[in-house]
Design an enzyme around this catalytic site. Structure first.
Site, PDB file in Angstrom:
ATOM      1  N   TYR A 440       5.744   4.709   7.864  1.00 39.15           N
ATOM      2  CA  TYR A 440       4.614   5.091   6.719  1.00 39.15           C
ATOM      3  C   TYR A 440       3.488   4.419   7.338  1.00 39.15           C
ATOM      4  CZ  TYR A 440       6.121   1.097   3.827  1.00 39.15           C
ATOM      5  OH  TYR A 440       6.395  -0.330   3.252  1.00 39.15           O
ATOM      6  N   GLU A 441       2.062   4.555   7.039  1.00 34.91           N
ATOM      7  CA  GLU A 441       0.475   4.415   7.320  1.00 34.91           C
ATOM      8  C   GLU A 441       0.260   4.778   8.987  1.00 34.91           C
ATOM      9  OE1 GLU A 441      -1.519   3.897   5.456  1.00 34.91           O
ATOM     10  OE2 GLU A 441      -0.294   3.321   3.847  1.00 34.91           O
ATOM     11  N   GLY A 442       0.970   5.727   9.367  1.00 34.41           N
ATOM     12  CA  GLY A 442       0.909   6.578  10.942  1.00 34.41           C
ATOM     13  C   GLY A 442       2.093   6.035  11.207  1.00 34.41           C
TER      14      GLY A 442
END
Length: 595
Positions: A440-442
């Protein structure tokens, strides 16, 4: 059995001795962050994490969140723990005193975040998301929005979220379909759409949840340039600060996940929910990146927190578990077998965990200290240098520390052997919890592409110079230091490799972007290993000055760990460099049908 004790001594080493805590107190608003005050804050945070959060880690994982009739309930004990956490002022520790915060430096907040993530990563998601929302509204919100939301977010009585991902798009946010139509009142918008994977989207810890939502205005241009950011509260705020009517936003379901099960991951449905524009129209990604960059640093710290907890559990077990005899003869002849810590391969695993954990702590704290300069320094030149440096290093902190978090957690299971694979011993949870941080978050692949695609060439290499020039000057300074000869030459050699790889990617990437893409992940790891190598040499410098004091054993261990890092871990850079220089041909020439 999983154990956790806040690593306060090593945190003091990093904050005080390595980075120099006196530097931070020179910044406006940080004058009171003296070493004594910071020590007291870290000690108290450690107590909260050890006695309140850590005991809920396994039970929270076992129970998970529940969803019924649109209501999400966190596991038993979480609501009470959150109230203790909130009343202690921990939610607003690094927030502006103008909004009720304590105004402590980011680098101190990072150390506290690490403890929270070690003790209970799921719990840390709730205040972590709130802090990201706080930062975005503080930077881009109107005065009215700041006065309405920031005191409540700082206090922790309200929480925040980031609503980006939709069922058909994750990283490619230019594809989002959530729309914003003009509302009845001036300045109001009606938000309609569905967002997925929304951490802390719905829960029972706070009286209100403030969603920051990406959506499109009616006149939005296509793609990423047509996205705006809106603040959409779960309950409409009243003028007196209390909560009013329910807004048109509801949780449709929660995800059943591999890990962080006590963190609610929600599908959020917006049905003409009332929202207000944050920042300029069609400039939502600029505002959202404030949250995303803060979150990416925070996710890197999650990897670090998992490393520390896994390491502590592994060391504790290795000292107690008896199995076999040392290869050089019995070390505990009074027992039927020796503790497994005598075995070279167990020590290899433990030292790998220790070197990555302490190196990761130094890296995260270093970047966080520069973030303090980027936000508070009054010298425009120094502030710009810090902003550039943080921009360059953010994908490295997120990508490398979360990769290492997963690796170290798996080593922890390996030290335990079969018991590590059994849930009751607590180590396998770290493996499951750590895994999401790489996604997550890229995803970490996206972080690597951000590094090579955006950061390397930004402003004709200006970002890179913030790392390369100081490191080059440092190597020149220590090359003739006999006390550092075991470290200076290897660091210089790997730095040359990093420079050569950078030049190769910059040159080849211009003619064939696939070359940069193929090299990105290996390059990010190479960069991170060199950065940690630099910090380990600095740590050795400090340690060598303290070998005659009362804590000689602590400093000797620093030097020994640094030697292990240089002899056993930093040499990975050779293989990474070879992989980078091999190019993209074998990767890209494979026919799709042959996979």
């Amino acid at each position: 059995m999983a154990v956790y004790q806040a690593p306060l001594r090593d945190m003091r080493f990093t904050y005080r001795e390595l980075l120099g805590s006196d530097k931070v107190t020179e910044l406006p608003g940080c004058e009171e962050a003296t070493p004594d005050l910071v020590d007291a804050v870290l000690e108290e945070a450690g107590k909260v994490c050890e006695s309140v959060l850590f005991p809920l880690n396994r039970s929270g994982d076992e129970e998970g969140c529940t969803f019924e009739n649109g209501v999400v309930r966190t596991p038993k004990g979480f609501k009470e723990a959150y109230e203790t956490f909130r009343e202690g002022g921990w939610v607003g520790m690094a927030c502006d005193p103008d909004y009720g915060g304590q105004g402590l430096p980011n680098c101190v907040n990072t150390l506290v975040e690490e403890m929270i993530c070690s003790a209970n990563m799921s719990f840390g998601m709730y205040p972590g998301l709130s802090h990201g929302a706080y930062k975005a509204i503080k930077r881009f919100g109107t005065d009215e929005q700041k006065q309405t939301y920031l005191p409540k977010l700082t206090d922790g009585i309200w929480s925040g979220t980031m609503c980006l991902t939709e069922p058909h798009c994750g990283t490619d946010l230019g594809l989002i379909r959530t729309k914003a139509e003009p509302g009845a009142a001036e300045g109001e918008w009606k938000i309609t759409g569905t967002k997925i994977f929304i951490s802390a989207g719905e829960h029972d810890l706070t009286e209100n949840i403030i969603h920051l939502v990406l959506a499109r205005l009616p006149d939005a241009p296509p793609g990423i340039k047509g996205i705006s950011l809106f603040v959409v509260p779960k309950f409409m705020p009243k003028e007196d600060g209390s909560v009013g009517a329910r807004n048109g936003v509801a949780c449709g379901s929660i995800e059943h996940k591999m890990g962080i099960k006590a963190s609610a991951t929600c599908v959020m449905n917006f049905d003409e929910a009332t929202g207000w524009l944050v920042g300029e129209p069609h400039k939502g990604m600029r505002a959202m990146f404030t949250m995303m960059n803060a979150a990416r640093l925070g996710v890197g710290v999650q990897g670090l927190g998992i490393m520390e907890a896994s390491y502590q559990g592994a060391v504790d077990y290795a000292r107690e578990r008896t199995q076999g005899r040392a290869l050089t003869g019995a070390k505990a002849p009074e027992q039927k077998a020796d503790p497994i810590i005598v075995h070279p391969d167990v020590r290899r695993m433990l030292l790998t965990m220790k070197a990555y954990t302490e190196g990761g702590r130094m890296l995260a704290a270093w970047i966080s200290q520069e973030l303090d300069y980027a936000e508070k320094c009054q010298d425009p030149k120094r502030r710009q240098e810090a902003e550039d440096f943080v921009a360059l290093m953010t994908p490295i902190v997120k990508g490398v520390l979360t990769d290492l978090g997963s690796e170290v957690a798996n080593l922890g299971v390996q030290v335990y052997g079969g018991h590590g694979y059994i849930r009751e011993w607590g180590m396998e949870q770290y493996v499951r919890d750590a895994r999401i941080a790489q996604i997550y978050e890229g995803t970490n692949g996206i972080q690597a592409l951000d590094l090579v695609g955006r950061k390397l060439g930004a402003h004709t290499g200006r970002y890179l110079r913030r790392f390369f020039h100081p490191l080059s000057e440092y190597i020149d300074r220590i090359m003739d230091d006999d006390e550092l000869e075991d470290f200076a030459l290897p660091l210089a050699k790997q730095f040359v490799r990093l420079q050569q790889a950078t030049g190769y990617i910059a040159q080849k990437g211009l003619s064939n972007p696939n070359e940069a893409g193929a090299a990105a992940t290996d390059y990010m790891r190479l960069f991170g290993l060199v950065a940690m190598g630099y910090l380990w040499v600095r740590a050795v410098e400090v340690a060598k000055q303290n070998l005659d004091g009362d804590e000689a054993d602590f400093y000797k261990a620093k030097i020994t760990t640094a030697k292990f890092y240089f002899e056993r871990l930093l040499p990975q850079t050779g293989a990474l460099f070879a992989a980078i220089m091999s190019g993209s041909r074998t990767m890209m020439e494979m026919d799709e049908a042959a996979f």
